[in-house]
Write a protein that holds these residues in place. Structure first.
Motif, PDB file in Angstrom:
ATOM      1  N   GLN B  70       0.849  -1.192   0.000  1.00 46.04           N
ATOM      2  CA  GLN B  70       0.000   0.000   0.000  1.00 46.04           C
ATOM      3  C   GLN B  70       0.883   1.240   0.000  1.00 46.04           C
ATOM      4  OE1 GLN B  70      -3.229  -0.052   2.924  1.00 46.04           O
ATOM      5  NE2 GLN B  70      -2.953  -2.272   3.176  1.00 46.04           N
ATOM      6  N   ASP B  71       0.285   2.372  -0.315  1.00 51.19           N
ATOM      7  CA  ASP B  71       1.057   3.604  -0.489  1.00 51.19           C
ATOM      8  C   ASP B  71       1.896   3.950   0.730  1.00 51.19           C
ATOM      9  OD1 ASP B  71       0.386   7.102  -0.541  1.00 51.19           O
ATOM     10  OD2 ASP B  71       1.882   6.032  -1.729  1.00 51.19           O
ATOM     11  N   ARG B  72       1.341   3.736   1.931  1.00 46.74           N
ATOM     12  CA  ARG B  72       2.032   4.170   3.134  1.00 46.74           C
ATOM     13  C   ARG B  72       2.446   3.011   4.023  1.00 46.74           C
ATOM     14  NH1 ARG B  72      -2.480   8.399   4.819  1.00 46.74           N
ATOM     15  NH2 ARG B  72      -3.707   6.918   3.617  1.00 46.74           N
ATOM     16  N   GLN B  73       2.641   1.843   3.422  1.00 45.70           N
ATOM     17  CA  GLN B  73       3.027   0.654   4.167  1.00 45.70           C
ATOM     18  C   GLN B  73       4.261   0.035   3.537  1.00 45.70           C
ATOM     19  OE1 GLN B  73       0.364  -2.720   3.861  1.00 45.70           O
ATOM     20  NE2 GLN B  73       0.824  -3.380   5.954  1.00 45.70           N
ATOM     21  N   PHE B  74       5.243  -0.271   4.379  1.00 45.16           N
ATOM     22  CA  PHE B  74       6.505  -0.832   3.909  1.00 45.16           C
ATOM     23  C   PHE B  74       6.850  -2.000   4.813  1.00 45.16           C
ATOM     24  CE2 PHE B  74       9.742  -0.908   1.044  1.00 45.16           C
ATOM     25  CZ  PHE B  74      10.931  -0.273   1.311  1.00 45.16           C
ATOM     26  N   ILE B  75       7.120  -3.160   4.233  1.00 47.60           N
ATOM     27  CA  ILE B  75       7.326  -4.381   5.016  1.00 47.60           C
ATOM     28  C   ILE B  75       8.694  -4.961   4.707  1.00 47.60           C
ATOM     29  CG2 ILE B  75       6.499  -6.727   5.439  1.00 47.60           C
ATOM     30  CD1 ILE B  75       3.691  -5.706   4.695  1.00 47.60           C
ATOM     31  N   LEU B  76       9.385  -5.360   5.748  1.00 49.58           N
ATOM     32  CA  LEU B  76      10.680  -6.034   5.619  1.00 49.58           C
ATOM     33  C   LEU B  76      10.488  -7.491   6.025  1.00 49.58           C
ATOM     34  CD1 LEU B  76      13.770  -5.583   5.087  1.00 49.58           C
ATOM     35  CD2 LEU B  76      14.004  -5.333   7.565  1.00 49.58           C
ATOM     36  N   SER B  77      10.967  -8.414   5.180  1.00 49.87           N
ATOM     37  CA  SER B  77      10.703  -9.830   5.412  1.00 49.87           C
ATOM     38  C   SER B  77      11.938 -10.681   5.217  1.00 49.87           C
ATOM     39  CB  SER B  77       9.613 -10.327   4.449  1.00 49.87           C
ATOM     40  OG  SER B  77       8.437  -9.574   4.557  1.00 49.87           O
ATOM     41  N   SER B  78      11.847 -11.873   5.785  1.00 50.99           N
ATOM     42  CA  SER B  78      12.824 -12.917   5.516  1.00 50.99           C
ATOM     43  C   SER B  78      12.126 -14.265   5.625  1.00 50.99           C
ATOM     44  CB  SER B  78      13.993 -12.863   6.500  1.00 50.99           C
ATOM     45  OG  SER B  78      14.861 -13.963   6.301  1.00 50.99           O
ATOM     46  N   LYS B  79      12.502 -15.198   4.775  1.00 49.00           N
ATOM     47  CA  LYS B  79      11.920 -16.536   4.853  1.00 49.00           C
ATOM     48  C   LYS B  79      12.627 -17.366   5.927  1.00 49.00           C
ATOM     49  CE  LYS B  79      10.364 -16.747   0.066  1.00 49.00           C
ATOM     50  NZ  LYS B  79      10.479 -17.463  -1.241  1.00 49.00           N
ATOM     51  N   LYS B  80      13.951 -17.175   6.054  1.00 49.71           N
ATOM     52  CA  LYS B  80      14.732 -17.917   7.045  1.00 49.71           C
ATOM     53  C   LYS B  80      15.824 -17.019   7.606  1.00 49.71           C
ATOM     54  CE  LYS B  80      14.167 -22.597   5.157  1.00 49.71           C
ATOM     55  NZ  LYS B  80      14.872 -23.812   4.689  1.00 49.71           N
ATOM     56  N   LEU B  81      15.701 -16.646   8.857  1.00 47.58           N
ATOM     57  CA  LEU B  81      16.654 -15.739   9.473  1.00 47.58           C
ATOM     58  C   LEU B  81      18.004 -16.411   9.723  1.00 47.58           C
ATOM     59  CD1 LEU B  81      14.393 -13.907  12.045  1.00 47.58           C
ATOM     60  CD2 LEU B  81      15.616 -12.851  10.147  1.00 47.58           C
ATOM     61  N   LEU B  82      19.050 -15.592   9.578  1.00 48.30           N
ATOM     62  CA  LEU B  82      20.413 -15.999   9.911  1.00 48.30           C
ATOM     63  C   LEU B  82      20.873 -15.226  11.139  1.00 48.30           C
ATOM     64  CD1 LEU B  82      21.922 -15.677   6.313  1.00 48.30           C
ATOM     65  CD2 LEU B  82      21.030 -17.765   7.386  1.00 48.30           C
ATOM     66  N   LEU B  83      21.895 -15.744  11.824  1.00 45.56           N
ATOM     67  CA  LEU B  83      22.440 -15.023  12.970  1.00 45.56           C
ATOM     68  C   LEU B  83      22.884 -13.618  12.572  1.00 45.56           C
ATOM     69  CD1 LEU B  83      24.611 -17.776  14.722  1.00 45.56           C
ATOM     70  CD2 LEU B  83      22.483 -16.760  15.570  1.00 45.56           C
ATOM     71  N   SER B  84      23.426 -13.498  11.367  1.00 45.17           N
ATOM     72  CA  SER B  84      23.943 -12.211  10.902  1.00 45.17           C
ATOM     73  C   SER B  84      22.844 -11.189  10.611  1.00 45.17           C
ATOM     74  CB  SER B  84      24.786 -12.404   9.634  1.00 45.17           C
ATOM     75  OG  SER B  84      24.019 -13.046   8.626  1.00 45.17           O
ATOM     76  N   ASP B  85      21.588 -11.606  10.662  1.00 40.68           N
ATOM     77  CA  ASP B  85      20.484 -10.665  10.462  1.00 40.68           C
ATOM     78  C   ASP B  85      20.171  -9.872  11.723  1.00 40.68           C
ATOM     79  OD1 ASP B  85      18.856 -13.113   8.389  1.00 40.68           O
ATOM     80  OD2 ASP B  85      20.005 -11.344   7.755  1.00 40.68           O
ATOM     81  N   SER B  86      20.791 -10.218  12.828  1.00 36.69           N
ATOM     82  CA  SER B  86      20.581  -9.460  14.068  1.00 36.69           C
ATOM     83  C   SER B  86      21.008  -8.012  13.870  1.00 36.69           C
ATOM     84  CB  SER B  86      21.388 -10.069  15.214  1.00 36.69           C
ATOM     85  OG  SER B  86      20.919 -11.358  15.539  1.00 36.69           O
ATOM     86  N   GLY B  87      20.249  -7.104  14.498  1.00 37.21           N
ATOM     87  CA  GLY B  87      20.596  -5.686  14.392  1.00 37.21           C
ATOM     88  C   GLY B  87      19.414  -4.812  14.733  1.00 37.21           C
ATOM     89  N   PHE B  88      19.597  -3.528  14.540  1.00 36.91           N
ATOM     90  CA  PHE B  88      18.570  -2.531  14.812  1.00 36.91           C
ATOM     91  C   PHE B  88      18.048  -2.054  13.468  1.00 36.91           C
ATOM     92  CE2 PHE B  88      16.214   0.039  17.456  1.00 36.91           C
ATOM     93  CZ  PHE B  88      16.420   1.403  17.299  1.00 36.91           C
ATOM     94  N   TYR B  89      16.760  -2.288  13.205  1.00 38.15           N
ATOM     95  CA  TYR B  89      16.167  -1.981  11.912  1.00 38.15           C
ATOM     96  C   TYR B  89      15.319  -0.714  12.028  1.00 38.15           C
ATOM     97  CZ  TYR B  89      17.758  -6.465  10.238  1.00 38.15           C
ATOM     98  OH  TYR B  89      18.552  -7.519   9.853  1.00 38.15           O
ATOM     99  N   LEU B  90      15.548   0.193  11.107  1.00 44.37           N
ATOM    100  CA  LEU B  90      14.870   1.483  11.137  1.00 44.37           C
ATOM    101  C   LEU B  90      14.153   1.721   9.822  1.00 44.37           C
ATOM    102  CD1 LEU B  90      17.774   3.378  12.782  1.00 44.37           C
ATOM    103  CD2 LEU B  90      15.458   3.460  13.680  1.00 44.37           C
ATOM    104  N   CYS B  91      12.910   2.120   9.928  1.00 40.20           N
ATOM    105  CA  CYS B  91      12.132   2.547   8.773  1.00 40.20           C
ATOM    106  C   CYS B  91      12.175   4.067   8.719  1.00 40.20           C
ATOM    107  CB  CYS B  91      10.697   2.057   8.920  1.00 40.20           C
ATOM    108  SG  CYS B  91       9.604   2.531   7.569  1.00 40.20           S
ATOM    109  N   ALA B  92      12.186   4.620   7.530  1.00 43.97           N
ATOM    110  CA  ALA B  92      12.226   6.076   7.391  1.00 43.97           C
ATOM    111  C   ALA B  92      11.446   6.496   6.164  1.00 43.97           C
ATOM    112  CB  ALA B  92      13.674   6.567   7.289  1.00 43.97           C
TER     113      ALA B  92
END
Lengths: 111, 112
Positions: B70-92
């Motif tokens: 949708q116009d004002r919706q943004f989604i971040l996805s993963s099918k299978k997480l890895l250890l290296s995906d750890s972190g602080f995720y920011l939308c802007a």
């Protein structure tokens, strides 16, 4: 490739001890240079935008300056509440207004 | 006034599990939207950006994907997480003013 380098990585000051943070940049065409403040576990908060060499902006104890190759964030007589990570970012013309960030300077002000 | 919402605030997920982080913006239309990741003690790395519905640009090859249904919706996805995906995720989002970008409050993701 557009690059931003901040120094130092970390800085400890006593309350009232003035200093400066550096942000060096290499870009294809600078649209703007931004300074943000980030507290632990929070998103960055906007401080300043600078557009052209020679420009200066001030807010309370903070003053940002810009040259053709770098920007400085001067902190005058800091207080403990100024402790935070300060991030510098550049925005270039075109490219959907993306921001390229430096790695930040972690500032600690001891009372 | 414009606001940006991002959730959840914290998330602990096992390796190999799926991921879905959601971001919504209020008070504007057709914004440029961004996902950044911040490793501990580091600056922000741009992962994806979108200039419109269904339009996604990837900045860094990785185990993640993004969608804008949708116009004002943004989604971040993963099918299978890895250890290296750890972190602080920011939308802007970019309000095309002198502020450069407005940021959400972030999601602290720990993959265990």
């Amino acid at each position: 490739e557009d690059q931003v380098t901040q120094s130092p990585e970390a800085l400890r000051l006593q309350e009232g001890e003035s200093s400066s943070l550096n942000c060096s940049y290499t870009v294809s065409g600078l649209r703007g240079l931004f300074w943000y403040r980030q507290d632990p576990g929070k998103g960055p908060e906007f401080l300043f935008t600078l557009y052209s060499a020679g420009e200066e902006k001030e807010k309370e104890r903070l003053k940002a300056t810009l040259t053709k190759k770098e920007s400085f964030l001067h902190i005058t007589a800091p207080k403990p509440e100024d402790s935070a990570t300060y991030l510098c970012a550049v925005q270039v013309w075109g490219g959907a207004q993306k921001l390229v960030f430096g790695q930040g300077t972690r500032l600690t002000i001891n009372p | 006034s414009q606001t940006i919402h991002q959730w959840p605030a914290t998330l602990v997920q096992p390796v190999g599990s799926p991921l879905s982080l959601e971001c919504t913006v209020e008070g504007t239309s057709n914004p440029n939207l961004y996902w950044y990741r911040q490793a501990a003690g580091r600056g922000l790395q741009l992962l994806f950006y979108s200039v419109g519905i269904g339009q996604i640009s990837s900045e860094v090859p990785q185990n993640l994907s993004a969608s804008r249904p949708q116009d004002r919706q943004f989604i971040l996805s993963s099918k299978k997480l890895l250890l290296s995906d750890s972190g602080f995720y920011l939308c802007a989002w970019n309000p095309e003013t002198e502020r450069g970008a407005f940021f959400g409050q972030g999601t602290r993701l720990t993959v265990v």
